[in-house]
Motif scaffolding. Structure first.
Motif, short mmCIF file in Angstrom:
data_model
loop_
_atom_site.label_atom_id
_atom_site.label_comp_id
_atom_site.label_asym_id
_atom_site.label_seq_id
_atom_site.Cartn_x
_atom_site.Cartn_y
_atom_site.Cartn_z
N GLN A 176 7.61 -8.02 0.05
CA GLN A 176 7.49 -6.99 -0.99
C GLN A 176 7.75 -5.60 -0.41
O GLN A 176 8.32 -4.73 -1.07
N HIS A 177 7.31 -5.40 0.83
CA HIS A 177 7.57 -4.11 1.49
C HIS A 177 9.08 -3.91 1.68
O HIS A 177 9.62 -2.85 1.36
N LEU A 200 7.25 -1.85 -1.48
CA LEU A 200 5.79 -1.71 -1.40
C LEU A 200 5.45 -0.80 -0.22
O LEU A 200 5.80 -1.10 0.92
N ASP A 201 4.77 0.29 -0.52
CA ASP A 201 4.49 1.32 0.50
C ASP A 201 3.05 1.15 1.00
O ASP A 201 2.10 1.33 0.23
N PRO A 214 -3.16 3.79 -3.41
CA PRO A 214 -2.37 3.75 -2.17
C PRO A 214 -3.21 3.85 -0.91
O PRO A 214 -2.79 3.41 0.16
N ALA A 238 -1.06 -6.33 -3.49
CA ALA A 238 0.01 -5.34 -3.75
C ALA A 238 -0.34 -4.52 -5.00
O ALA A 238 -0.11 -3.31 -5.04
N THR A 282 -0.75 -0.49 -5.16
CA THR A 282 0.02 0.34 -6.10
C THR A 282 -0.93 1.25 -6.89
O THR A 282 -0.65 2.44 -7.09
N ARG A 283 -2.08 0.69 -7.30
CA ARG A 283 -3.05 1.50 -8.08
C ARG A 283 -3.78 2.49 -7.18
O ARG A 283 -4.14 3.58 -7.60
#
Ligand code: PGA
Length: 260
Positions: free
Chosen positions: A50-51, A56-57, A28, A21, A25-26
């Motif tokens: 988390q999504h 979380l994308d 995508p 994750a 995030t760092r």
């Protein structure tokens, strides 16, 4: 190698999911290498959580799975297409066009394998590869004696692996003999490997892979040459490691910036 021993499989999988994750995030557009089997299930559950709960994308993520059975349709309940759809892809927002699992029904298997390698390269290579380990030390479906330089190709399963995987089939005779798997060389080119191994039944393979000689007879031992391999264990799978106390000490004393 970074050897991390945590109290349970659940905690180790949450640790792995946090690392992945953090990468997403760092970056995508991260490219993930994914594994099937019983081992990584809590890892997928945590990413799904988390999504759903933390936003979380995964919309720009691309995925490549390690392997698939030859001759199983994607709808077969024991196929890895089915496993990934049920446990992960249907529960997060990765567009289907960005998910890749080897095609077990391809009529020209060498061409299918070559195209899979080309697709990985075209995506810019795999940023992080999740791995399990077989009781015989296999990674992906690279059974003992696999070339350490191998690429995606057809392999024949050992009888032991067929028996290990039989519970996922209604009839043990139905377990295919052949699979398509990323090669050991393919796995070695990934930028980070996270190997998950839990329970005493994996302890011997883990000890040979981490502390034994590098040999094609224990394919996971080649990870000693990987530039960034994280080996995430529970107490059972770590129980045959001679230097376990040292690995624990290293983990407990990591500088804050090195922590997930
Ligand atoms: P398992 O399989 O997670 O079902 O134990 C691991 C493997 O064979 O790679």
């Amino acid at each position: 190698m970074e050897i991390i021993i945590l109290p349970s499989a659940q905690e180790a999988c949450i640790y792995a999911a946090r690392a992945v994750a953090g990468l997403i995030t760092r970056k995508p557009t991260a490219v993930l290498g994914l594994a099937t089997g019983s081992t990584p299930l809590p890892f997928y559950h945590e990413l799904v959580r988390q999504h759903r709960e933390e936003g979380l994308d995964l919309g720009q993520v691309t995925t490549f799975n390690l392997d698939e059975y030859v001759g199983l349709a994607p709808e077969h309940p024991a196929s890895y297409h089915h496993f990934m759809r049920e446990n992960f892809f249907s529960k997060v927002n990765i567009p289907a066009s960005q998910t890749n699992v080897p095609d077990g029904l391809g009529t020209d298997i060498p061409a299918t394998c070559q195209a899979y390698e080309a697709d990985i390269a075209g995506a810019g290579g795999i940023d992080v590869q999740i791995l399990g380990i077989g009781g015989d030390g296999h990674i992906g479906f690279n059974e003992p004696s696999s070339s350490l330089a191998s690429r995606t190709r057809i392999k024949t399963l050992t009888q032991r692996t067929r028996e290990d995987n039989a519970p996922f089939f209604s009839n043990p005779q139905e377990v295919p003999h052949h699979v398509i798997t990323m090669g050991v060389g393919t796995i070695m080119e990934t930028r980070h490997v996270i190997l998950l191994a839990f329970g005493e039944k994996k302890a011997q393979a883990v000890a040979e892979s981490v502390e034994g000689p590098i040999t094609a007879m224990v394919p996971a031992s080649v990870l000693q040459l990987h530039r960034q391999a994280t080996i995430l264990l529970d107490e059972g799978s770590a129980s045959k490691l001679k230097r376990a106390e040292y690995y624990r000490w290293v983990f407990e004393n990591k500088p804050a910036w090195q922590r997930v």
